[in-house]
Design a protein around this motif. Structure first.
Motif, PDB file in Angstrom:
ATOM      1  N   ALA A 247      86.782  98.725 -26.726  1.00 19.61           N
ATOM      2  CA  ALA A 247      86.148  98.763 -28.146  1.00 19.61           C
ATOM      3  C   ALA A 247      84.589  98.219 -28.232  1.00 19.61           C
ATOM      4  O   ALA A 247      84.560  97.163 -28.605  1.00 19.61           O
ATOM      5  CB  ALA A 247      86.928  97.742 -28.962  1.00 19.61           C
ATOM      6  N   ASN A 248      84.065  99.030 -27.767  1.00 19.54           N
ATOM      7  CA  ASN A 248      82.411  98.859 -27.867  1.00 19.54           C
ATOM      8  C   ASN A 248      82.294  97.606 -27.344  1.00 19.54           C
ATOM      9  O   ASN A 248      81.179  97.134 -27.702  1.00 19.54           O
ATOM     10  CB  ASN A 248      81.934  99.054 -29.340  1.00 19.54           C
ATOM     11  CG  ASN A 248      82.427 100.365 -30.063  1.00 19.54           C
ATOM     12  OD1 ASN A 248      82.429 101.425 -29.681  1.00 19.54           O
ATOM     13  ND2 ASN A 248      82.687 100.023 -31.353  1.00 19.54           N
ATOM     14  N   GLU A 249      82.546  97.318 -25.947  1.00 19.10           N
ATOM     15  CA  GLU A 249      82.334  96.248 -25.377  1.00 19.10           C
ATOM     16  C   GLU A 249      80.954  96.341 -24.955  1.00 19.10           C
ATOM     17  O   GLU A 249      80.412  97.207 -24.152  1.00 19.10           O
ATOM     18  CB  GLU A 249      83.247  95.846 -24.049  1.00 19.10           C
ATOM     19  CG  GLU A 249      82.998  94.512 -23.426  1.00 19.10           C
ATOM     20  CD  GLU A 249      83.913  94.322 -22.179  1.00 19.10           C
ATOM     21  OE1 GLU A 249      83.584  93.534 -21.428  1.00 19.10           O
ATOM     22  OE2 GLU A 249      85.015  95.053 -22.331  1.00 19.10           O
ATOM     23  N   PRO A 250      80.020  95.399 -25.171  1.00 20.80           N
ATOM     24  CA  PRO A 250      78.647  95.450 -24.693  1.00 20.80           C
ATOM     25  C   PRO A 250      78.530  95.006 -23.062  1.00 20.80           C
ATOM     26  O   PRO A 250      79.337  94.347 -22.512  1.00 20.80           O
ATOM     27  CB  PRO A 250      77.951  94.327 -25.370  1.00 20.80           C
ATOM     28  CG  PRO A 250      78.955  93.369 -25.695  1.00 20.80           C
ATOM     29  CD  PRO A 250      80.130  94.085 -26.021  1.00 20.80           C
ATOM     30  N   ALA A 251      77.548  95.884 -22.253  1.00 17.45           N
ATOM     31  CA  ALA A 251      77.530  95.690 -20.745  1.00 17.45           C
ATOM     32  C   ALA A 251      75.839  95.927 -20.727  1.00 17.45           C
ATOM     33  O   ALA A 251      74.924  96.487 -21.500  1.00 17.45           O
ATOM     34  CB  ALA A 251      78.383  96.475 -20.276  1.00 17.45           C
TER      35      ALA A 251
ATOM     36  N   PRO B 203      87.831  87.982 -40.921  1.00 18.11           N
ATOM     37  CA  PRO B 203      89.090  89.044 -40.491  1.00 18.11           C
ATOM     38  C   PRO B 203      89.215  89.391 -38.943  1.00 18.11           C
ATOM     39  O   PRO B 203      88.392  89.234 -38.195  1.00 18.11           O
ATOM     40  CB  PRO B 203      88.768  90.389 -41.279  1.00 18.11           C
ATOM     41  CG  PRO B 203      87.230  90.355 -41.399  1.00 18.11           C
ATOM     42  CD  PRO B 203      86.980  88.829 -41.397  1.00 18.11           C
ATOM     43  N   GLN B 204      90.250  89.592 -38.562  1.00 16.23           N
ATOM     44  CA  GLN B 204      90.593  89.878 -36.976  1.00 16.23           C
ATOM     45  C   GLN B 204      90.042  91.359 -36.739  1.00 16.23           C
ATOM     46  O   GLN B 204      90.140  92.343 -37.606  1.00 16.23           O
ATOM     47  CB  GLN B 204      92.252  89.919 -36.979  1.00 16.23           C
ATOM     48  CG  GLN B 204      92.904  88.525 -36.998  1.00 16.23           C
ATOM     49  CD  GLN B 204      92.370  87.863 -35.724  1.00 16.23           C
ATOM     50  OE1 GLN B 204      92.369  88.287 -34.500  1.00 16.23           O
ATOM     51  NE2 GLN B 204      92.073  86.403 -36.061  1.00 16.23           N
ATOM     52  N   PRO B 205      89.400  91.408 -35.616  1.00 20.60           N
ATOM     53  CA  PRO B 205      88.920  92.710 -35.276  1.00 20.60           C
ATOM     54  C   PRO B 205      89.987  93.681 -35.115  1.00 20.60           C
ATOM     55  O   PRO B 205      91.276  93.397 -34.806  1.00 20.60           O
ATOM     56  CB  PRO B 205      88.126  92.264 -33.949  1.00 20.60           C
ATOM     57  CG  PRO B 205      87.927  90.823 -34.025  1.00 20.60           C
ATOM     58  CD  PRO B 205      89.325  90.250 -34.763  1.00 20.60           C
ATOM     59  N   PRO B 206      89.789  94.919 -34.685  1.00 26.95           N
ATOM     60  CA  PRO B 206      90.723  95.841 -34.542  1.00 26.95           C
ATOM     61  C   PRO B 206      91.504  95.700 -33.158  1.00 26.95           C
ATOM     62  O   PRO B 206      91.021  95.161 -32.353  1.00 26.95           O
ATOM     63  CB  PRO B 206      89.817  97.135 -34.328  1.00 26.95           C
ATOM     64  CG  PRO B 206      88.703  96.945 -35.086  1.00 26.95           C
ATOM     65  CD  PRO B 206      88.347  95.526 -35.083  1.00 26.95           C
ATOM     66  N   LYS B 207      92.717  96.182 -33.172  1.00 28.14           N
ATOM     67  CA  LYS B 207      93.613  96.237 -32.042  1.00 28.14           C
ATOM     68  C   LYS B 207      92.822  96.748 -30.794  1.00 28.14           C
ATOM     69  O   LYS B 207      92.306  97.750 -30.869  1.00 28.14           O
ATOM     70  CB  LYS B 207      95.160  96.857 -32.146  1.00 28.14           C
ATOM     71  CG  LYS B 207      95.912  96.712 -31.093  1.00 28.14           C
ATOM     72  CD  LYS B 207      97.176  97.255 -31.287  1.00 28.14           C
ATOM     73  CE  LYS B 207      98.156  97.013 -30.149  1.00 28.14           C
ATOM     74  NZ  LYS B 207      99.348  97.524 -30.599  1.00 28.14           N
ATOM     75  N   GLY B 208      92.802  96.060 -29.536  1.00 29.10           N
ATOM     76  CA  GLY B 208      92.240  96.214 -28.482  1.00 29.10           C
ATOM     77  C   GLY B 208      90.849  96.080 -28.307  1.00 29.10           C
ATOM     78  O   GLY B 208      90.245  96.245 -27.109  1.00 29.10           O
ATOM     79  N   ALA B 209      90.190  95.464 -29.465  1.00 23.16           N
ATOM     80  CA  ALA B 209      88.727  95.023 -29.193  1.00 23.16           C
ATOM     81  C   ALA B 209      88.529  93.890 -28.198  1.00 23.16           C
ATOM     82  O   ALA B 209      89.613  92.769 -28.214  1.00 23.16           O
ATOM     83  CB  ALA B 209      88.103  94.533 -30.575  1.00 23.16           C
TER      84      ALA B 209
END
Length: 258
Positions: free
Chosen positions: A74-78, A202-208
């Motif tokens: 889920a769009n993890e910064p790197a 709010p909680q982030p999407p599942k898998g984020a």
């Protein structure tokens, strides 16, 4: 005359033996194993089942292969590591999309086993658009600091009811056939996301795995690590499939770094 006959017969026999050896040679060659290409990562990528994927907002997404068995990220910064990386249309030897030098900020989109990582990045041309491409999983500098610029995928435009006349964003709107003012259909009663209201985020999407810090706060169950809100954990079992529980900035959080 009779004495020369044995010699002629011997020469004929030797010629037959020599000719037979040439004919038999191709049959003595070792046949290639039928599964010789099983260990070839390029062959594996070419044979993998692909799927149609769109909606990321990258202008070249129609040209980049996606895989039915890839693991979403889920769009993890790197950050790209010291040697840079070649972003390609598919892992391995696919056509090159762009070369990403050391320090390039990217967002991880998906992982295809240990063959490739799909990332989104700014178009090097500087036109403000986004591109995606597959890079080697070894392209990331795990010791690098958090990126100063976070790649955020474009947000699709908001679609409103065709029967509503929209005024300024956030102001009241009126139906073309009504005199009663109503609230903007896109407005939310929740507090401003950037404002420091007292309500829980709010909680982030599942898998984020990582989301931006909002007003100095993170959602419940998340903590700040490397300038981003990350999912807290105590063991690998607390994290989404394909990720692990590791220490970042002194906090135990879920990460896809390998």
């Amino acid at each position: 005359m009779e004495a020369g006959r044995p010699r002629a017969l011997a020469l004929s026999f030797a010629s037959l033996v020599l000719a037979a050896s040439f004919v038999a040679c191709p049959f003595l060659k070792k046949k290639p194993a039928p599964d010789a290409g099983d260990d070839d990562p390029t062959a594996a990528v070419a044979d993998a089942a692909t799927v149609a994927a769109a909606g990321l907002g990258a202008k070249n997404e129609a040209n980049v292969l996606r895989y039915a068995r890839e693991t979403p990220i889920a769009n993890e910064p790197a950050v790209i590591g010291a040697d840079g990386a070649h972003a390609r249309n598919f892992p391995g030897n696919g056509p090159e999309v762009a070369f990403l030098p050391k320090g390039t900020a990217v967002a991880k989109i998906a992982q295809y086993f240990n063959t490739g990582t799909l990332v989104m990045f700014d178009d090097p041309s500087g036109d403000g658009s986004k591109l995606i491409g597959w890079v080697s999983p070894r392209a990331f500098d795990v010791a690098a600091p958090a990126p100063t610029k976070v790649i955020v995928p474009p947000t699709p435009p908001r679609i409103t009811d065709a029967g509503v006349v929209t005024k300024d964003a956030g102001s009241a709107t009126a139906d073309a056939g009504s005199t009663t003012p109503v609230k903007d259909a896109g407005a939310s009663p929740a507090a401003d996301a950037g404002g420091g209201g007292g309500g829980a985020l709010p909680q982030p999407p599942k898998g984020a795995l990582a989301v931006p810090v909002v007003g100095g706060k993170c959602p419940d169950g998340w903590t700040v690590a490397e300038q981003m809100c990350r999912r807290k954990c105590t063991a690998d079992g607390d994290c989404p499939r394909g990720t692990k529980c590791a220490s970042k900035s002194g906090q135990k959080v879920c990460t896809s770094d390998h």
